[in-house]
Design an enzyme around this catalytic site. Sequence first.
Site, mmCIF file in Angstrom:
data_model
loop_
_atom_site.group_PDB
_atom_site.id
_atom_site.type_symbol
_atom_site.label_atom_id
_atom_site.label_comp_id
_atom_site.label_asym_id
_atom_site.label_seq_id
_atom_site.Cartn_x
_atom_site.Cartn_y
_atom_site.Cartn_z
ATOM 1 N N SER A 86 0.848 -1.193 0.000
ATOM 2 C CA SER A 86 0.000 0.000 0.000
ATOM 3 C C SER A 86 0.876 1.233 0.000
ATOM 4 O O SER A 86 2.015 1.203 0.488
ATOM 5 C CB SER A 86 -0.896 0.023 1.244
ATOM 6 O OG SER A 86 -1.559 1.268 1.373
ATOM 7 N N TYR A 122 -2.547 0.016 10.805
ATOM 8 C CA TYR A 122 -2.521 -0.392 9.402
ATOM 9 C C TYR A 122 -1.245 0.089 8.717
ATOM 10 O O TYR A 122 -0.559 -0.682 8.030
ATOM 11 C CB TYR A 122 -3.748 0.166 8.691
ATOM 12 C CG TYR A 122 -3.852 -0.188 7.225
ATOM 13 C CD1 TYR A 122 -4.239 -1.470 6.831
ATOM 14 C CD2 TYR A 122 -3.579 0.752 6.230
ATOM 15 C CE1 TYR A 122 -4.345 -1.802 5.482
ATOM 16 C CE2 TYR A 122 -3.684 0.436 4.878
ATOM 17 C CZ TYR A 122 -4.060 -0.842 4.511
ATOM 18 O OH TYR A 122 -4.159 -1.164 3.178
#
Length: 681
Positions: A558, A571
């Site tokens: 990501s 995260y």
Amino acid sequence: MEFKHVSYLWDEAAAPKDEIGLLVYRSNLLGADLRLTNYGGGNTSCKVMAPDPLTGEDVEVMWVKGSGGDLGTMTRSGLSALYVERLRNLRSVYRGVAHEDEMVALFNYCLYDLNSKAPSIDTPLHAFLPFRHIDHLHHDAAIAIAAARDGRRITEELFEGTIGWVDWQRPGFDLGLKLRACLDANPGIRGIMLGSHGLFTWGNNAYESYVNTLEVIERCARYLEDHAGTPFGGPRITSMPDRLDRAAALAPVLRGLCSSQSRMVGHFTDDPRVLEFINSNDLSRLAPMGTSCPDHFLRTKIAPLVIGPDTDLAVAFDAYRRMYAEYYAACKHPDSPPMRDPNPVIILYPGVGLFAFAANKQTARVASEFYINAINVMRGAEAISQYTSLPRQEAFNIEYWLLEEAKLRRLPPPKALSGRVALVTGSAGGIGKAIARKFIEEGACVLINDNDAGRLEQAASAFARQYGRDTFAASVLDVTSSEAIRSAYTATVLAFGGVDLVVNCAGLSISKPLEEHTEADWDLLFDVLVKGQFMVTQEGVRIMRLQGFGGDVLNIVSKNALVSGPNNAGYGSAKAAQLHLSRLNAAELGKDHIRVNTVNPDAVIADSKIWEGAWAEGRAKAYGITVAELPAYYAKRTLLGEIITPEDIANACFALVGGLLNKSTGNVINVDGGLATAFPR
């Protein structure tokens, strides 16, 4: 006659009314019962009167299964349509068996429908017989009689002279003439047995031909059943209770050895018929003999390789390759094509099962099915007499037939990922599903998986409809469970022989302010994203090393691995760990020719469970917008102003593994529309 060994499927209400439609209908019924003929095997025909497009006069036209295709799925477009009189007139230019192959090109001059399928080598086998409907099938029971040492005598006695006999001969124009000669010498017969090959039956209409075919085959099967004794001399060993575990452990090693010239895909079966044969006393005598029916032989090669727990596999493969090279050298003709891959197609492991390796999954599976047909033939022939296989020279003449070589050269070139096997985690939806689709479309076989069984079932149904059963396998997978990971890889290697591409895509997201983050949130994120990536990669690398030809690991990370954002402590930290783990793996695995690369997406919302519910609400809250405004918000903030889709990520993955970047590892590709803050350097 009541049918026990074949299936009577005719439905008069469903049967078409026209002759060509009935031919297709009958063909589909016969091909649907794999006890009647193997995949792609056999052919059928009908002869009808039709107006000549040039003269308007009625002429006799034969519609016959064209080159390639399968009876069970054949449509009208799979038929060739030819003038019968022109085909029969080719006798005037036929120069004998030595020049038989030149006749095939002349079939095109006999075409009635110029848009129909290319005629097959079996066309004259139907042309010279006068019957309106003809079936040529490769039923195991019939071939067992045809391949028996005294098959001719058995045929004459069993059918009391109503089935003729023609000795083995390679299919072609001359065999068509011999079929007619057999009929002329035996008027009133209902069929002809071809030595070591199969069966011809016929009728004056489609239904009559269908029933005649079933009745003849049923009688062959009953005869074998009535004479069945102890198959293959009885068992020598018993099957191993842990044979699936043994097969899974061995398959990648065998795949590596079979792929010494080109990448192969595997298939494994422990079918009871296989186990009965490979566990028997007669295995050592029968296996080296090879197969009899040319259809079987073309798929399974001259002989299988038999191995065992004490086999030195490297030595065994070297010996097989030498045997194959000697066979080629002894049998080749001046115009023979170059020797093909000398590795075995069929590998038998007593107590465990049968492995098949070929250029793709379908070919490997079908080769396995054909060898089971060969086992059935050997079993039947040994029960009533003694099995005989094709002589080596005849086998070579089939395998290296110039017409077969021409077929191989007409095959489309392999796709970029042909022969490759992938495991894509989280592939029942979103990015993972798009990657799996892309890889399949580029030729790979894929193990799709998800921790949601219902979602996986839906994805598997969609894949089966779109791509067929030989492109994928499915397994429920929780990447936080080492046992589930091993189970998924076992499913992969049993289905395809190994693994080449591992894509870590499974994920979840939790977006909360620091003070609201719980220890459970933190543990879940790191278990799925970091530990899951670690364990899935670890097991995949173990299998790649057994194969010995490298591989690829792709990690879908990501932009959050590089960019600091609000409400994202857990995260973002897990994504950063994933990214660095990718670098560490790339540094360690280069010596094994295993490349490790990373794709960094951002804001891929379509079909993603991550964007359902709390995560989307959390991100919208962090940016002070509504959930509905998220796609436009994310696109607007990029340099390119683009919305990112799952297919964009799949394309990036393919770019990394499709062949152009084989010397690249440790790289990061951003697919985020352009975010300067996410540039890796």
